[in-house]
Design a protein around this motif. Structure first.
Motif, PDB file in Angstrom:
ATOM      1  N   VAL A 459       0.830  -1.206   0.000  1.00  0.00           N
ATOM      2  CA  VAL A 459       0.000   0.000   0.000  1.00  0.00           C
ATOM      3  C   VAL A 459       0.864   1.256   0.000  1.00  0.00           C
ATOM      4  O   VAL A 459       0.583   2.230  -0.686  1.00  0.00           O
ATOM      5  CB  VAL A 459      -0.953  -0.002   1.214  1.00  0.00           C
ATOM      6  N   THR A 460       1.948   1.237   0.777  1.00  0.00           N
ATOM      7  CA  THR A 460       2.878   2.372   0.837  1.00  0.00           C
ATOM      8  C   THR A 460       4.300   1.840   0.714  1.00  0.00           C
ATOM      9  O   THR A 460       4.514   0.637   0.605  1.00  0.00           O
ATOM     10  CB  THR A 460       2.743   3.136   2.179  1.00  0.00           C
ATOM     11  N   ALA A 461       5.267   2.743   0.754  1.00  0.00           N
ATOM     12  CA  ALA A 461       6.669   2.325   0.701  1.00  0.00           C
ATOM     13  C   ALA A 461       7.129   1.863   2.085  1.00  0.00           C
ATOM     14  O   ALA A 461       6.468   2.092   3.088  1.00  0.00           O
ATOM     15  CB  ALA A 461       7.522   3.490   0.222  1.00  0.00           C
ATOM     16  N   GLY A 462       8.263   1.195   2.123  1.00  0.00           N
ATOM     17  CA  GLY A 462       8.848   0.795   3.404  1.00  0.00           C
ATOM     18  C   GLY A 462       8.620  -0.667   3.724  1.00  0.00           C
ATOM     19  O   GLY A 462       7.670  -1.294   3.240  1.00  0.00           O
ATOM     20  N   THR A 463       9.485  -1.215   4.562  1.00  0.00           N
ATOM     21  CA  THR A 463       9.387  -2.633   4.911  1.00  0.00           C
ATOM     22  C   THR A 463       8.200  -2.920   5.820  1.00  0.00           C
ATOM     23  O   THR A 463       7.779  -4.073   5.948  1.00  0.00           O
ATOM     24  CB  THR A 463      10.670  -3.108   5.613  1.00  0.00           C
ATOM     25  N   ASP A 464       7.663  -1.864   6.478  1.00  0.00           N
ATOM     26  CA  ASP A 464       6.511  -2.080   7.354  1.00  0.00           C
ATOM     27  C   ASP A 464       5.187  -1.777   6.647  1.00  0.00           C
ATOM     28  O   ASP A 464       4.152  -1.618   7.281  1.00  0.00           O
ATOM     29  CB  ASP A 464       6.637  -1.237   8.627  1.00  0.00           C
ATOM     30  N   ALA A 465       5.216  -1.700   5.310  1.00  0.00           N
ATOM     31  CA  ALA A 465       4.015  -1.353   4.554  1.00  0.00           C
ATOM     32  C   ALA A 465       2.937  -2.417   4.695  1.00  0.00           C
ATOM     33  O   ALA A 465       3.231  -3.617   4.837  1.00  0.00           O
ATOM     34  CB  ALA A 465       4.359  -1.175   3.079  1.00  0.00           C
ATOM     35  N   GLN A 466       1.681  -1.973   4.665  1.00  0.00           N
ATOM     36  CA  GLN A 466       0.564  -2.916   4.601  1.00  0.00           C
ATOM     37  C   GLN A 466       0.582  -3.633   3.258  1.00  0.00           C
ATOM     38  O   GLN A 466       0.941  -3.042   2.240  1.00  0.00           O
ATOM     39  CB  GLN A 466      -0.763  -2.162   4.711  1.00  0.00           C
ATOM     40  N   ALA A 467       0.139  -4.873   3.264  1.00  0.00           N
ATOM     41  CA  ALA A 467      -0.027  -5.618   2.019  1.00  0.00           C
ATOM     42  C   ALA A 467      -1.485  -5.551   1.592  1.00  0.00           C
ATOM     43  O   ALA A 467      -2.389  -5.637   2.430  1.00  0.00           O
ATOM     44  CB  ALA A 467       0.388  -7.071   2.210  1.00  0.00           C
ATOM     45  N   GLU A 468      -1.704  -5.377   0.289  1.00  0.00           N
ATOM     46  CA  GLU A 468      -3.052  -5.462  -0.275  1.00  0.00           C
ATOM     47  C   GLU A 468      -3.035  -6.625  -1.255  1.00  0.00           C
ATOM     48  O   GLU A 468      -2.229  -6.639  -2.197  1.00  0.00           O
ATOM     49  CB  GLU A 468      -3.433  -4.155  -0.970  1.00  0.00           C
ATOM     50  N   VAL A 469      -3.887  -7.607  -1.009  1.00  0.00           N
ATOM     51  CA  VAL A 469      -3.867  -8.845  -1.784  1.00  0.00           C
ATOM     52  C   VAL A 469      -5.143  -8.958  -2.606  1.00  0.00           C
ATOM     53  O   VAL A 469      -6.236  -8.625  -2.134  1.00  0.00           O
ATOM     54  CB  VAL A 469      -3.732 -10.074  -0.854  1.00  0.00           C
ATOM     55  N   THR A 470      -5.000  -9.424  -3.844  1.00  0.00           N
ATOM     56  CA  THR A 470      -6.140  -9.707  -4.714  1.00  0.00           C
ATOM     57  C   THR A 470      -6.160 -11.195  -5.038  1.00  0.00           C
ATOM     58  O   THR A 470      -5.114 -11.766  -5.375  1.00  0.00           O
ATOM     59  CB  THR A 470      -6.064  -8.905  -6.025  1.00  0.00           C
ATOM     60  N   VAL A 471      -7.323 -11.806  -4.915  1.00  0.00           N
ATOM     61  CA  VAL A 471      -7.510 -13.226  -5.224  1.00  0.00           C
ATOM     62  C   VAL A 471      -8.665 -13.344  -6.223  1.00  0.00           C
ATOM     63  O   VAL A 471      -9.687 -12.681  -6.067  1.00  0.00           O
ATOM     64  CB  VAL A 471      -7.847 -14.027  -3.940  1.00  0.00           C
ATOM     65  N   ARG A 472      -8.476 -14.159  -7.255  1.00  0.00           N
ATOM     66  CA  ARG A 472      -9.580 -14.435  -8.193  1.00  0.00           C
ATOM     67  C   ARG A 472      -9.893 -15.925  -8.151  1.00  0.00           C
ATOM     68  O   ARG A 472      -8.997 -16.765  -8.278  1.00  0.00           O
ATOM     69  CB  ARG A 472      -9.216 -14.023  -9.618  1.00  0.00           C
ATOM     70  N   LEU A 473     -11.185 -16.242  -7.951  1.00  0.00           N
ATOM     71  CA  LEU A 473     -11.647 -17.629  -7.931  1.00  0.00           C
ATOM     72  C   LEU A 473     -12.605 -17.883  -9.088  1.00  0.00           C
ATOM     73  O   LEU A 473     -13.329 -16.975  -9.516  1.00  0.00           O
ATOM     74  CB  LEU A 473     -12.378 -17.933  -6.614  1.00  0.00           C
ATOM     75  N   GLU A 474     -12.606 -19.125  -9.573  1.00  0.00           N
ATOM     76  CA  GLU A 474     -13.521 -19.513 -10.654  1.00  0.00           C
ATOM     77  C   GLU A 474     -14.247 -20.785 -10.272  1.00  0.00           C
ATOM     78  O   GLU A 474     -13.650 -21.726  -9.747  1.00  0.00           O
ATOM     79  CB  GLU A 474     -12.741 -19.715 -11.955  1.00  0.00           C
ATOM     80  N   GLU A 475     -15.553 -20.790 -10.504  1.00  0.00           N
ATOM     81  CA  GLU A 475     -16.362 -21.978 -10.229  1.00  0.00           C
ATOM     82  C   GLU A 475     -17.484 -22.039 -11.252  1.00  0.00           C
ATOM     83  O   GLU A 475     -18.279 -21.106 -11.370  1.00  0.00           O
ATOM     84  CB  GLU A 475     -16.954 -21.900  -8.819  1.00  0.00           C
ATOM     85  N   GLY A 476     -17.539 -23.115 -11.996  1.00  0.00           N
ATOM     86  CA  GLY A 476     -18.627 -23.308 -12.961  1.00  0.00           C
ATOM     87  C   GLY A 476     -18.762 -22.189 -13.969  1.00  0.00           C
ATOM     88  O   GLY A 476     -19.866 -21.795 -14.349  1.00  0.00           O
ATOM     89  N   GLY A 477     -17.642 -21.634 -14.417  1.00  0.00           N
ATOM     90  CA  GLY A 477     -17.679 -20.565 -15.412  1.00  0.00           C
ATOM     91  C   GLY A 477     -17.885 -19.179 -14.830  1.00  0.00           C
ATOM     92  O   GLY A 477     -17.844 -18.193 -15.555  1.00  0.00           O
ATOM     93  N   LYS A 478     -18.108 -19.082 -13.509  1.00  0.00           N
ATOM     94  CA  LYS A 478     -18.288 -17.777 -12.866  1.00  0.00           C
ATOM     95  C   LYS A 478     -17.014 -17.404 -12.125  1.00  0.00           C
ATOM     96  O   LYS A 478     -16.453 -18.216 -11.386  1.00  0.00           O
ATOM     97  CB  LYS A 478     -19.468 -17.818 -11.890  1.00  0.00           C
ATOM     98  N   THR A 479     -16.547 -16.176 -12.338  1.00  0.00           N
ATOM     99  CA  THR A 479     -15.328 -15.722 -11.674  1.00  0.00           C
ATOM    100  C   THR A 479     -15.639 -14.563 -10.737  1.00  0.00           C
ATOM    101  O   THR A 479     -16.526 -13.758 -10.998  1.00  0.00           O
ATOM    102  CB  THR A 479     -14.268 -15.272 -12.691  1.00  0.00           C
ATOM    103  N   VAL A 480     -14.885 -14.500  -9.645  1.00  0.00           N
ATOM    104  CA  VAL A 480     -15.039 -13.408  -8.671  1.00  0.00           C
ATOM    105  C   VAL A 480     -13.662 -12.967  -8.200  1.00  0.00           C
ATOM    106  O   VAL A 480     -12.720 -13.766  -8.159  1.00  0.00           O
ATOM    107  CB  VAL A 480     -15.878 -13.838  -7.443  1.00  0.00           C
ATOM    108  N   ASN A 481     -13.562 -11.688  -7.863  1.00  0.00           N
ATOM    109  CA  ASN A 481     -12.332 -11.145  -7.292  1.00  0.00           C
ATOM    110  C   ASN A 481     -12.568 -10.799  -5.835  1.00  0.00           C
ATOM    111  O   ASN A 481     -13.654 -10.338  -5.471  1.00  0.00           O
ATOM    112  CB  ASN A 481     -11.911  -9.872  -8.020  1.00  0.00           C
ATOM    113  N   GLY A 482     -11.550 -10.995  -5.007  1.00  0.00           N
ATOM    114  CA  GLY A 482     -11.616 -10.582  -3.614  1.00  0.00           C
ATOM    115  C   GLY A 482     -10.366  -9.828  -3.230  1.00  0.00           C
ATOM    116  O   GLY A 482      -9.296 -10.071  -3.795  1.00  0.00           O
ATOM    117  N   GLN A 483     -10.500  -8.888  -2.278  1.00  0.00           N
ATOM    118  CA  GLN A 483      -9.346  -8.124  -1.821  1.00  0.00           C
ATOM    119  C   GLN A 483      -9.257  -8.147  -0.308  1.00  0.00           C
ATOM    120  O   GLN A 483     -10.282  -8.258   0.379  1.00  0.00           O
ATOM    121  CB  GLN A 483      -9.435  -6.666  -2.294  1.00  0.00           C
ATOM    122  N   GLY A 484      -8.041  -8.049   0.196  1.00  0.00           N
ATOM    123  CA  GLY A 484      -7.825  -7.970   1.633  1.00  0.00           C
ATOM    124  C   GLY A 484      -6.583  -7.155   1.921  1.00  0.00           C
ATOM    125  O   GLY A 484      -5.637  -7.157   1.124  1.00  0.00           O
ATOM    126  N   ALA A 485      -6.603  -6.432   3.034  1.00  0.00           N
ATOM    127  CA  ALA A 485      -5.448  -5.611   3.407  1.00  0.00           C
ATOM    128  C   ALA A 485      -5.080  -5.870   4.861  1.00  0.00           C
ATOM    129  O   ALA A 485      -5.952  -6.021   5.713  1.00  0.00           O
ATOM    130  CB  ALA A 485      -5.753  -4.127   3.198  1.00  0.00           C
TER     131      ALA A 485
END
Length: 518
Positions: A459-485
């Motif tokens: 999210v910001t610079a530095g070794t203590d920066a927060q991480a923002e993660v994106t995950v994409r899942l697929e099931e039966g032809g349907k896809t979704v994105n999720g985020q977490g910080a």
């Protein structure tokens, strides 16, 4: 009614309808309402809240958004079918300002292969559908799907029929993103000039971005006499997306010398709306995206930096403040109190949060401040956005412990609640800590979704920066994105996966009727 002689352009936002058709995008009811409220605060004229006949979820979304939003017109999409139109009318009953948006294909290709209808039958369907819609509401929009590839004389015949039947807005979409600006602007101008009763309706443009020309085509359409632009926040939409609202609005504002048209948008709300939609849909805004990208107002080149120091106008054609990007000097830390935190939330545009949400955000802020010396605006935005709509999630994060390193086995201990009920902690092993976390989630909530994308950024610079993660899942032809910080990358990873999984539960309820791409 807005006519070409007027300089006012109506902004029609379809983030909740066309935007949600993006592969991976999915929103629950609370998220849709939150976005709709933000759009209303921005000054959006028309909010297309969904396609009521598509699913019960879409019907509820249109109905609830109509109950909450009072200033903007609420539109519901409908094919040229009686059931679609009546379903839309039913969903819109509680809205202060109601619009039924009905459409049918008009290009030779679509009529022959998709509709399998003769041109005369299409014209009759236009008359019947618009007449029926007008019997329910006074404000009816009609769209010629694949309008940019429709023969001009037939398109004019269809438009004339729709206006005679009572349509107050006529939309000529570039459904497949095939047009180029000069051609598209000329098409809008030609239809208006050749259709006898064209002065009785507002003309609208709806452009897709398959060739990267959605915004350019939309502006060319406005120059050709259109006075409504259909667009989405961040350009969200199926395939390559739609025209981006923020680009349309800021182009009109910045180049008023060449495009002398106005909108009712409060541009200072643009950045907040962009971040909200990005967080809810899980679609990360690319850094070099115009207006709202992280690099939009960043200057790396020495020549650029020197020029900026002497005069901002050398390389900056609009100010960051004009789109709501405030460069704050107030850095928060672990000694910052609740009052300072509330002041910061207000400064960042989060002044509508309830007490419970503020308390939870303050708790997470204090946890972060204990681990991070300086907490910047970006940290707080990521933290707040991570909480958006989570209180309604079926599966909620409680705690995570992970054992990682070169000496295995790596394993995760995960605790969640499902449907408000605590689930006993589970222990899971994996080929590395991320795999162990994902395996633990599968233990507490078994599913067959496949991981398509796993992405981490700071999210910001530095070794203590927060991480923002994106995950994409697929099931039966349907896809979704999720985020977490989170300050802990693995906790952010877990939150992102759970966010995606919750979205998948929402998307399982949705169906996709044929022909909803207008």
């Amino acid at each position: 009614m807005t006519h070409p002689s007027s300089d006012r352009v109506v902004i029609f936002d379809t983030t909740l309808r066309d935007g949600e058709q993006s592969p991976g995008a999915s929103m629950n009811l609370e998220e849709k309402i939150r976005i709709a409220q933000t759009l209303e605060e921005m000054g959006v004229d028309v909010i297309e809240a969904g396609f009521p006949a598509a699913s019960n979820g879409d019907f509820e979304a249109v109905r609830e958004v109509g109950r909450v939003v009072r200033n903007a017109t609420i539109a519901g999409l409908a094919r040229a079918h009686r059931n679609d139109i009546e379903r839309a009318a039913e969903a819109l009953k509680g809205a202060a300002r109601q619009r039924i948006h009905t459409f049918i294909s008009t290009s030779p290709l679509h009529m022959k292969y998709k509709l399998q209808m003769e041109p005369d039958a299409v014209v009759q369907a236009i008359w019947d559908s618009v007449t029926l819609a007008r019997n329910h509401v006074a404000d009816v929009e009609w769209s010629a799907e694949d309008g940019s590839r429709t023969e001009l004389d037939f398109l004019c015949r269809c438009v004339e029929t729709a206006i005679k039947a009572g349509a107050t807005t006529i939309n000529i979409p570039d459904t497949v993103g095939y047009a180029v600006p000069e051609e598209y602007g000329a098409l809008i101008r030609a239809v208006r000039e050749k259709t006898p009763n064209s002065d009785q309706a507002i003309f609208s443009v709806h452009c897709h971005n398959d060739l990267g020309l959605a915004v350019a085509n939309s502006l060319a359409g406005v120059a050709g006499g259109a006075r409504q632009v259909e667009c989405t926040i961040n350009g969200l939409g199926e395939r390559a997306g739609n025209a981006a609202l923020e680009e349309i609005v800021m182009a009109l504002r910045t180049r008023a010398d060449y495009l002398p048209y106005k909108t009712g948008i409060k541009t200072e709300a643009i950045t907040r709306a962009s971040r909200l939609v990005s967080t809810i849909t899980g679609f990360v805004v690319q850094p070099n995206k115009a207006i709202v990208g992280a690099n939009a107002f960043a200057h790396e080149s020495g020549i650029h930096q020197d020029g900026m120091l002497k005069h901002a106008g050398t390389y900056e054609i609009m100010t960051p403040e004009s789109v709501g990007l405030n460069r704050s000097t107030l850095v928060m830390g672990k000694h910052s109190g609740r009052a300072a935190f509330r002041a910061k939330l207000k400064e960042l545009g989060y002044d509508d949060m309830g007490d419970n949400a503020v308390n939870e955000a303050f708790r997470r802020f204090k946890d972060l401040a204990d681990r991070k010396k300086d907490v910047f605006d970006e940290d707080i935005i990521a933290l707040i956005d991570d909480e958006v709509g989570r209180q309604h999630d079926h599966i909620q994060f409680v705690s995570l412990q992970v054992v990682a390193g070169s000496r295995g086995p790596q394993h995760a201990v995960l605790e969640v609640t499902v449907g408000g009920e605590a689930v006993p902690p589970v222990v899971s092993f994996g080929n590395g800590p991320v795999d162990a976390v994902f395996n633990a989630i599968k233990l507490v909530f078994p599913h067959d979704a496949r991981l398509q994308l796993y992405q981490v950024h700071a999210v910001t610079a530095g070794t203590d920066a927060q991480a923002e993660v994106t995950v994409r899942l697929e099931e039966g032809g349907k896809t979704v994105n999720g985020q977490g910080a989170d300050a802990d990358t693995l906790v952010a990873t877990c939150r992102a996966y759970l966010h995606a999984l919750n979205k998948l539960l929402v998307k399982r309820q949705k169906t996709a009727p044929a022909a909803i791409s207008a």
